[in-house]
Design an enzyme around this catalytic site. Sequence first.
Site, PDB file in Angstrom:
ATOM      1  N   ASP A   1       0.709   3.640   2.411  1.00 60.09           N
ATOM      2  CA  ASP A   1       0.546   4.243   3.729  1.00 60.09           C
ATOM      3  C   ASP A   1      -0.567   5.284   3.627  1.00 60.09           C
ATOM      4  O   ASP A   1      -1.488   5.129   2.823  1.00 60.09           O
ATOM      5  CB  ASP A   1       1.875   4.825   4.234  1.00 60.09           C
ATOM      6  CG  ASP A   1       1.916   4.922   5.767  1.00 60.09           C
ATOM      7  OD1 ASP A   1       1.661   3.893   6.425  1.00 60.09           O
ATOM      8  OD2 ASP A   1       2.188   6.005   6.281  1.00 60.09           O
TER       9      ASP A   1
ATOM     10  N   ASP B   1       0.853  -1.192   0.000  1.00 63.88           N
ATOM     11  CA  ASP B   1       0.000   0.000   0.000  1.00 63.88           C
ATOM     12  C   ASP B   1       0.886   1.238   0.000  1.00 63.88           C
ATOM     13  O   ASP B   1       2.107   1.147   0.086  1.00 63.88           O
ATOM     14  CB  ASP B   1      -0.903  -0.008   1.241  1.00 63.88           C
ATOM     15  CG  ASP B   1      -0.104   0.010   2.524  1.00 63.88           C
ATOM     16  OD1 ASP B   1       0.182   1.125   3.018  1.00 63.88           O
ATOM     17  OD2 ASP B   1       0.269  -1.073   3.031  1.00 63.88           O
TER      18      ASP B   1
END
Length: 291
Positions: free
Chosen positions: A212, A210
């Site tokens: 963050d 991802d």
Amino acid sequence: MGRTKLAVIGGSGIYDIEGLEGAEWVRVDTPWGAPSDAILTGTLAGTDMAFLPRHGRGHVHSPSSVPYRANIDALKRLGVTDVISVSAVGSFREEMAPGDFVVVDQFIDRTFARDKSFFGPGCVAHVSVAHPTCPRLSTACVSAARGAGVTVHDGGTYLAMEGPQFSTLAESRTYREAWGCDVIGMTNMPEAKLAREAELCYASVAMVTDYDSWHPDHGEVDVTRIIATLQGNAAHARAMITAVAPALGGDRAPCPHGCDRALDFAIITQPDARDPAVTARLDAVAGRVLG
């Protein structure tokens, strides 16, 4: 010339590798308590292997409760010489996209609730972690990942946070913009420091899941999306490990970067002042220099 024994510390999806011969789960007792789980041992392409589920099978340990000292001590007792850490991370860089691998070469340690050293009162030691990963082993991981068709970034700074919560937006922006970090995770510290104290070559393969929380187009971290990305990453990690094992080979020369001699000048406490109870616990990690 010694023998290579390669350990992989990672999730349950990593160690289900086709071609692992003589596979056996073994339990190892350590002076630091029980490791995260039993350790899967075997041989892959002529290289002795050990697979340690960092969080335990079924994911029973949080990042803070992982028994890092017991894990590293157990691997050392099994004769491990090289450790590849495989872990999930968030990315602070647009070009380090979900699904990519980053072979980390630096850390900023922001953890605070973990035992970070084998040494202490009764036997004090200071090892260098200026360069906390092994360039030789890291290069082998980069080559193996690229050969497996993975987009891999050679080098990066890993921000180790305590967790288990993810970052606030302010923290995420600070780590990315002010501190220049590339990825963020919760498990490589104190693992890397302990591996250095145990004189093990250590490489960190960070699998991006991802962006963050800093990324304006992706919003907050979503665990369901992370797990979905992890499943794809696990297949790539298995391919990388399958390639890196024969590349390292069965015979092992001394590490050209000195990882396996990190304790040569590290122990400060004079021999006659060392606590026998403390040194007894160090028989695996520091037995080479303590005698």
